[in-house]
Design a protein around this motif. Structure first.
Motif, PDB file in Angstrom:
ATOM      1  N   MET A 164     -11.997 -11.981  15.226  1.00  0.00           N
ATOM      2  CA  MET A 164     -11.807 -12.411  16.405  1.00  0.00           C
ATOM      3  C   MET A 164     -11.150 -12.187  16.876  1.00  0.00           C
ATOM      4  SD  MET A 164     -14.021 -15.136  16.845  1.00  0.00           S
ATOM      5  CE  MET A 164     -13.122 -16.030  17.609  1.00  0.00           C
ATOM      6  N   ALA A 165      -9.538 -11.129  16.700  1.00  0.00           N
ATOM      7  CA  ALA A 165      -8.787 -10.584  16.695  1.00  0.00           C
ATOM      8  C   ALA A 165      -8.727  -9.537  17.862  1.00  0.00           C
ATOM      9  CB  ALA A 165      -7.987 -10.431  16.307  1.00  0.00           C
ATOM     10  N   VAL A 166      -9.448  -8.789  17.765  1.00  0.00           N
ATOM     11  CA  VAL A 166     -10.370  -7.669  18.880  1.00  0.00           C
ATOM     12  C   VAL A 166     -11.058  -8.687  19.521  1.00  0.00           C
ATOM     13  CG1 VAL A 166     -12.279  -6.259  18.991  1.00  0.00           C
ATOM     14  CG2 VAL A 166     -10.788  -5.884  17.000  1.00  0.00           C
ATOM     15  N   PHE A 167     -12.233  -9.854  20.042  1.00  0.00           N
ATOM     16  CA  PHE A 167     -12.245 -10.609  20.704  1.00  0.00           C
ATOM     17  C   PHE A 167     -11.121 -10.245  21.986  1.00  0.00           C
ATOM     18  CE2 PHE A 167     -16.159 -11.427  17.993  1.00  0.00           C
ATOM     19  CZ  PHE A 167     -17.588 -10.288  18.499  1.00  0.00           C
ATOM     20  N   THR A 168     -10.212 -11.265  21.079  1.00  0.00           N
ATOM     21  CA  THR A 168      -9.232 -12.114  22.318  1.00  0.00           C
ATOM     22  C   THR A 168      -8.365 -10.869  22.365  1.00  0.00           C
ATOM     23  OG1 THR A 168      -9.057 -14.092  19.860  1.00  0.00           O
ATOM     24  CG2 THR A 168      -7.375 -13.536  22.008  1.00  0.00           C
ATOM     25  N   ALA A 169      -8.252  -9.840  21.580  1.00  0.00           N
ATOM     26  CA  ALA A 169      -6.855  -9.117  22.068  1.00  0.00           C
ATOM     27  C   ALA A 169      -7.944  -8.126  24.148  1.00  0.00           C
ATOM     28  CB  ALA A 169      -6.981  -7.807  21.395  1.00  0.00           C
ATOM     29  N   ILE A 170      -9.278  -8.071  23.456  1.00  0.00           N
ATOM     30  CA  ILE A 170     -10.297  -7.209  24.329  1.00  0.00           C
ATOM     31  C   ILE A 170     -10.378  -8.482  26.091  1.00  0.00           C
ATOM     32  CG2 ILE A 170     -12.563  -6.799  25.722  1.00  0.00           C
ATOM     33  CD1 ILE A 170     -12.548  -5.005  22.836  1.00  0.00           C
ATOM     34  N   ASN A 171      -9.877  -9.643  25.261  1.00  0.00           N
ATOM     35  CA  ASN A 171      -9.939 -10.331  27.139  1.00  0.00           C
ATOM     36  C   ASN A 171      -8.070 -10.741  27.636  1.00  0.00           C
ATOM     37  OD1 ASN A 171     -12.535 -12.762  27.788  1.00  0.00           O
ATOM     38  ND2 ASN A 171     -12.261 -11.972  25.264  1.00  0.00           N
ATOM     39  N   PHE A 172      -7.478  -9.869  26.766  1.00  0.00           N
ATOM     40  CA  PHE A 172      -6.318 -10.598  27.715  1.00  0.00           C
ATOM     41  C   PHE A 172      -6.526  -9.073  28.648  1.00  0.00           C
ATOM     42  CE2 PHE A 172      -4.170 -13.275  24.138  1.00  0.00           C
ATOM     43  CZ  PHE A 172      -3.889 -14.124  25.394  1.00  0.00           C
ATOM     44  N   LEU A 173      -7.484  -7.966  28.552  1.00  0.00           N
ATOM     45  CA  LEU A 173      -7.578  -6.811  29.435  1.00  0.00           C
ATOM     46  C   LEU A 173      -7.132  -7.340  31.181  1.00  0.00           C
ATOM     47  CD1 LEU A 173      -8.711  -4.162  27.058  1.00  0.00           C
ATOM     48  CD2 LEU A 173      -6.356  -4.850  27.652  1.00  0.00           C
ATOM     49  N   GLY A 174      -8.037  -7.901  30.957  1.00  0.00           N
ATOM     50  CA  GLY A 174      -8.481  -8.707  32.474  1.00  0.00           C
ATOM     51  C   GLY A 174      -9.974  -8.750  32.547  1.00  0.00           C
ATOM     52  N   TYR A 351      -8.490 -33.583  31.129  1.00  0.00           N
ATOM     53  CA  TYR A 351      -8.645 -33.915  30.411  1.00  0.00           C
ATOM     54  C   TYR A 351      -7.923 -32.635  29.132  1.00  0.00           C
ATOM     55  CZ  TYR A 351     -13.108 -34.705  33.493  1.00  0.00           C
ATOM     56  OH  TYR A 351     -13.858 -35.792  33.975  1.00  0.00           O
ATOM     57  N   VAL A 352      -7.695 -32.482  29.197  1.00  0.00           N
ATOM     58  CA  VAL A 352      -6.879 -31.230  28.382  1.00  0.00           C
ATOM     59  C   VAL A 352      -5.812 -31.404  28.516  1.00  0.00           C
ATOM     60  CG1 VAL A 352      -8.773 -30.605  26.980  1.00  0.00           C
ATOM     61  CG2 VAL A 352      -7.683 -29.166  28.876  1.00  0.00           C
ATOM     62  N   PRO A 353      -4.708 -31.080  27.823  1.00  0.00           N
ATOM     63  CA  PRO A 353      -3.591 -30.261  28.247  1.00  0.00           C
ATOM     64  C   PRO A 353      -3.229 -29.676  29.011  1.00  0.00           C
ATOM     65  CG  PRO A 353      -3.422 -30.949  25.751  1.00  0.00           C
ATOM     66  CD  PRO A 353      -4.457 -30.912  26.488  1.00  0.00           C
ATOM     67  N   ALA A 354      -2.389 -29.446  29.835  1.00  0.00           N
ATOM     68  CA  ALA A 354      -2.169 -29.246  31.503  1.00  0.00           C
ATOM     69  C   ALA A 354      -1.764 -26.930  31.131  1.00  0.00           C
ATOM     70  CB  ALA A 354      -1.135 -29.328  32.478  1.00  0.00           C
ATOM     71  N   VAL A 355      -1.450 -27.373  29.801  1.00  0.00           N
ATOM     72  CA  VAL A 355      -0.796 -25.710  28.833  1.00  0.00           C
ATOM     73  C   VAL A 355      -2.434 -25.086  29.707  1.00  0.00           C
ATOM     74  CG1 VAL A 355      -0.901 -25.645  27.183  1.00  0.00           C
ATOM     75  CG2 VAL A 355       0.043 -24.415  27.813  1.00  0.00           C
ATOM     76  N   TYR A 356      -3.185 -25.806  29.717  1.00  0.00           N
ATOM     77  CA  TYR A 356      -4.265 -24.887  29.452  1.00  0.00           C
ATOM     78  C   TYR A 356      -4.546 -24.076  30.614  1.00  0.00           C
ATOM     79  CZ  TYR A 356      -5.820 -26.223  25.041  1.00  0.00           C
ATOM     80  OH  TYR A 356      -5.672 -26.276  23.279  1.00  0.00           O
ATOM     81  N   LYS A 361      -0.297 -12.332  34.276  1.00  0.00           N
ATOM     82  CA  LYS A 361       0.125 -11.641  35.487  1.00  0.00           C
ATOM     83  C   LYS A 361      -1.582 -11.125  35.343  1.00  0.00           C
ATOM     84  CE  LYS A 361       5.389 -10.425  34.947  1.00  0.00           C
ATOM     85  NZ  LYS A 361       6.471  -9.408  34.841  1.00  0.00           N
ATOM     86  N   ARG A 362      -1.924 -11.094  34.474  1.00  0.00           N
ATOM     87  CA  ARG A 362      -3.871 -10.328  34.490  1.00  0.00           C
ATOM     88  C   ARG A 362      -4.513 -10.943  35.216  1.00  0.00           C
ATOM     89  NH1 ARG A 362      -4.599  -5.114  33.480  1.00  0.00           N
ATOM     90  NH2 ARG A 362      -2.533  -4.119  31.748  1.00  0.00           N
ATOM     91  N   ALA A 363      -3.872 -12.676  35.662  1.00  0.00           N
ATOM     92  CA  ALA A 363      -4.649 -14.010  35.575  1.00  0.00           C
ATOM     93  C   ALA A 363      -5.838 -14.347  34.126  1.00  0.00           C
ATOM     94  CB  ALA A 363      -5.194 -13.724  36.918  1.00  0.00           C
ATOM     95  N   ILE A 364      -5.818 -13.933  33.460  1.00  0.00           N
ATOM     96  CA  ILE A 364      -6.016 -14.970  32.307  1.00  0.00           C
ATOM     97  C   ILE A 364      -5.509 -15.981  31.290  1.00  0.00           C
ATOM     98  CG2 ILE A 364      -6.739 -13.786  29.852  1.00  0.00           C
ATOM     99  CD1 ILE A 364      -7.706 -12.115  32.713  1.00  0.00           C
ATOM    100  N   PRO A 365      -6.083 -16.826  31.190  1.00  0.00           N
ATOM    101  CA  PRO A 365      -5.889 -19.065  30.865  1.00  0.00           C
ATOM    102  C   PRO A 365      -5.579 -17.450  29.476  1.00  0.00           C
ATOM    103  CG  PRO A 365      -7.790 -18.205  32.410  1.00  0.00           C
ATOM    104  CD  PRO A 365      -7.936 -16.581  31.953  1.00  0.00           C
ATOM    105  N   TRP A 366      -4.152 -17.899  29.199  1.00  0.00           N
ATOM    106  CA  TRP A 366      -4.191 -17.114  27.999  1.00  0.00           C
ATOM    107  C   TRP A 366      -3.559 -18.481  26.340  1.00  0.00           C
ATOM    108  CZ3 TRP A 366       0.045 -19.615  25.319  1.00  0.00           C
ATOM    109  CH2 TRP A 366       1.314 -19.959  26.328  1.00  0.00           C
ATOM    110  N   PHE A 367      -3.662 -19.489  26.798  1.00  0.00           N
ATOM    111  CA  PHE A 367      -3.479 -20.382  26.060  1.00  0.00           C
ATOM    112  C   PHE A 367      -4.906 -20.953  25.611  1.00  0.00           C
ATOM    113  CE2 PHE A 367      -2.555 -24.685  24.213  1.00  0.00           C
ATOM    114  CZ  PHE A 367      -1.811 -24.279  23.266  1.00  0.00           C
ATOM    115  N   GLY A 368      -6.054 -21.291  26.538  1.00  0.00           N
ATOM    116  CA  GLY A 368      -7.359 -21.456  26.701  1.00  0.00           C
ATOM    117  C   GLY A 368      -7.880 -19.833  25.358  1.00  0.00           C
ATOM    118  N   LEU A 369      -7.093 -18.962  25.197  1.00  0.00           N
ATOM    119  CA  LEU A 369      -8.058 -18.027  24.309  1.00  0.00           C
ATOM    120  C   LEU A 369      -7.844 -17.701  22.967  1.00  0.00           C
ATOM    121  CD1 LEU A 369      -7.566 -14.415  26.762  1.00  0.00           C
ATOM    122  CD2 LEU A 369      -9.476 -15.491  26.115  1.00  0.00           C
ATOM    123  N   ILE A 370      -5.877 -18.408  22.839  1.00  0.00           N
ATOM    124  CA  ILE A 370      -5.153 -18.697  21.582  1.00  0.00           C
ATOM    125  C   ILE A 370      -6.271 -19.745  20.859  1.00  0.00           C
ATOM    126  CG2 ILE A 370      -3.349 -19.014  20.997  1.00  0.00           C
ATOM    127  CD1 ILE A 370      -3.491 -15.759  21.279  1.00  0.00           C
TER     128      ILE A 370
END
Length: 581
Positions: A164-174, A351-356, A361-370
């Protein structure tokens, strides 16, 4: 030029309801092939590795009919999504179409179903990878046999979290790197099942298997229909909407979204149908002795790989064991992406907190990924096996899909002259038919699955209430209960019909087979007509659309032109800089 495009900057756009925090926005940089493979790659995941075995056990050789029924059902829903996805290319579109048509109460409900489905697919793909990895000696301690299922050990849970951590890390690449990574993996994912089809059909094709054991259709219509929802057929075909989820990042959504969605379903159905044929035809006689539900092949832990080994195609088995890592891994990767985009869309609707909505900087919704990573890891505790998660995902998915036909019908009535890059032919017939079909899938899922969905619905409403009471998002959505008055009647009514049907727990159901489908069809058409009558007025729908601009940075794209006119990220940047064409 066949038409013109009018672009408005954020200054020209109607003011949103409440937008006090800064959003980085998403980038439009995904092309048609990447979108096609986003949906196609999601369809061809762990489902192809297991579903042919499950369908054969549930329906016998008549599973071929089950695949056709499931394919027609999914195609109807895909056609509806194709029009909506091209018309409103926004991130997490599946979660937001009902919001546009029926307001906050419906949007919150269907948005929750969408997120629940997306966030649980990555862990089930991880479980598939680990189960097939049992072929290798180093992975022998990751699973144990318990209650007839392969479940994770303590070591297996740690390995699953690592994947699961690998999936998340690849998503952070952009998103561009993600799309390229997925496209490359999907070429492999399509090629391997095609290779299996050709190899098995050319070397081991026993036509007698189609009438072996207790015949072609041993379990009748009930077996055929139940197999559609419970054996993995619908689960295998899920994923066509992933192009919609990334529509806010499509370089040319007007042209590419419809083609990607329809093309992915067609490719997936043809491959799955042929896989069912060759799996059945290649089985040795000893594996089909007895009944289809208990014959030897039902004990395979890796169905196609073990079949290849039995028939002497060791080279094919080796490739299949490798693919058993790549195919589920690619699907898990994309659904990790989808989860963050759906939560992004839910946050924009309040519907859910604004932090989502916060992006890197790569335009990735980081809190949703976490969040997707954490929830996915938690799923390994109550659902430690592949089969234990299938029912939950299927039930959430089909209810999520039910919102799109309702939204399409309402938007056709309220916005008849709106620009539609892809206009679904005979939508007045197809939309209600698609809604009925979605509810058939819920019926065929059975009571054991559907009551769990009811619990998930209640959890979603608790999340919505907590977000509102604690004011975790400055956008306070109007729930529009009048426009969604049909919703509680629909949810409770479908639950009652399933409970009283031939797919329920009663020994003597009120609605026997076929009559239960009649009851669902009549009830569905009544709900559909009610929903169309009370949908939001045109002015409110337009306000909601204007209040949720596209996710390209700081601008709203208003299309009034030819559906083939290209709109590139460079065009968008020129508009933002004030250099209007």
């Amino acid at each position: 030029m066949a038409g013109t495009i009018r672009r408005m900057t954020a200054i020209d756009a109607p003011a949103p309801l409440v937008r006090p925090i800064s959003r980085g926005g998403l980038k439009r940089e995904i092309g048609f092939i990447s979108l096609l493979w986003v949906s196609g790659g999601s369809i061809i995941g762990s489902g192809w590795l297991f579903s042919a075995q499950g369908a054969l056990a549930s329906a016998g050789p008549a599973a071929l009919i089950s695949w056709v029924v499931g394919g027609v059902a999914i195609l109807l829903l895909a056609l509806v999504h194709a029009e909506l996805g091209a018309m409103y290319p926004v991130a997490g579109g599946t979660a937001r179409f009902p919001h546009i048509a029926f307001g906050g109460a419906a949007g919150a409900s269907f948005g929750w179903f969408s997120w629940l489905q997306a966030v649980t697919v990555a862990p089930i793909e991880v479980l598939a990878v680990i189960q097939y990895a049992q072929h290798y000696s180093f992975a022998s301690g990751w699973l144990k046999l318990q209650g007839g299922q392969h479940v994770l050990t303590a070591t297996g849970v740690l390995v699953a979290i690592g994947l699961m951590a690998v999936f998340t890390a690849i998503n952070f690449l952009g998103v561009r790197k993600l799309a390229r990574t997925n496209s490359a993996a999907t070429w492999w994912k399509v090629a391997v099942p095609v290779l299996a089809i050709v190899a098995l059909a050319a070397t081991h094709f026993h036509t007698g298997n189609f009438t072996a054991a207790n015949g072609f259709n041993p379990y009748g219509a009930h077996g055929i229909l139940a197999a559609v929802s419970t054996s993995g057929i619908i689960f295998a075909l899920l994923g066509f909407e992933q192009a919609d989820q990334l529509a806010g990042e499509s370089a040319n959504p007007r042209r590419d979204i419809p083609r990607a969605v329809i093309g992915a379903v067609t490719i997936g159905l043809v491959i799955y149908l042929l896989l069912q044929v060759v799996f059945l035809a290649a089985l040795p006689a000893a594996q089909v002795h007895g009944s289809w539900a208990t014959a030897g092949y039902t004990k395979f832990s890796g169905p196609f790989a073990e079949l290849a080994t039995l028939v002497g195609l060791g080279w094919l088995a080796t490739i299949l064991y490798i693919d058993a890592v790549i195919s589920p891994g690619g699907t898990g990767l994309i659904y990790t992406t989808a989860s963050s985009r759906v939560s992004y869309g839910l946050s924009r609707n309040g519907y859910v907190p604004a932090v989502y909505e916060a992006t890197t900087k790569r335009a990735i919704p980081w809190f949703g990924l976490i969040t997707a990573f954490v929830v996915g890891c938690v799923c390994f505790l109550p659902f430690p096996s592949w089969r234990s998660l299938v029912g939950l995902i299927t039930s959430a998915s089909v209810l999520m899909y039910a919102g799109a036909p309702l939204a399409l019908g309402a938007l056709r009535r309220r916005l008849p002259d709106a620009d539609r890059p892809y206009r679904l032919p005979s939508a007045s017939v197809i939309a209600p038919a698609a809604f009925v079909v979605a509810n058939f899938l819920i019926l065929w899922s059975g009571w054991v699955t559907d009551y769990k969905l009811g619990i998930a619905i209640l959890i979603g409403y608790v999340v919505l209430a907590a977000n509102r009471l604690l004011r975790l998002n400055p956008t306070a959505p109007v729930l529009n209960w009048r426009a969604a008055g049909w919703l509680p009647v629909y949810l409770v009514g479908m639950g009652l019909i399933v409970y009283l049907s031939d797919f329920g727990p009663l020994a003597n159901p009120w609605f026997p087979l076929w009559w239960d489908m009649v009851a669902v069809a009549v009830f569905s058409l009544g709900i559909y007509a009610w929903a169309q009558r009370v949908a939001l007025p045109t002015e409110e729908i337009e306000h909601l659309i204007a209040s949720a601009p596209e996710e390209a940075p700081d601008e709203v794209l208003v299309a009034t032109a030819s559906p083939t006119l290209d709109v590139t990220p460079e065009d968008d940047r020129r508009v933002v800089q004030g250099q209007a064409e």
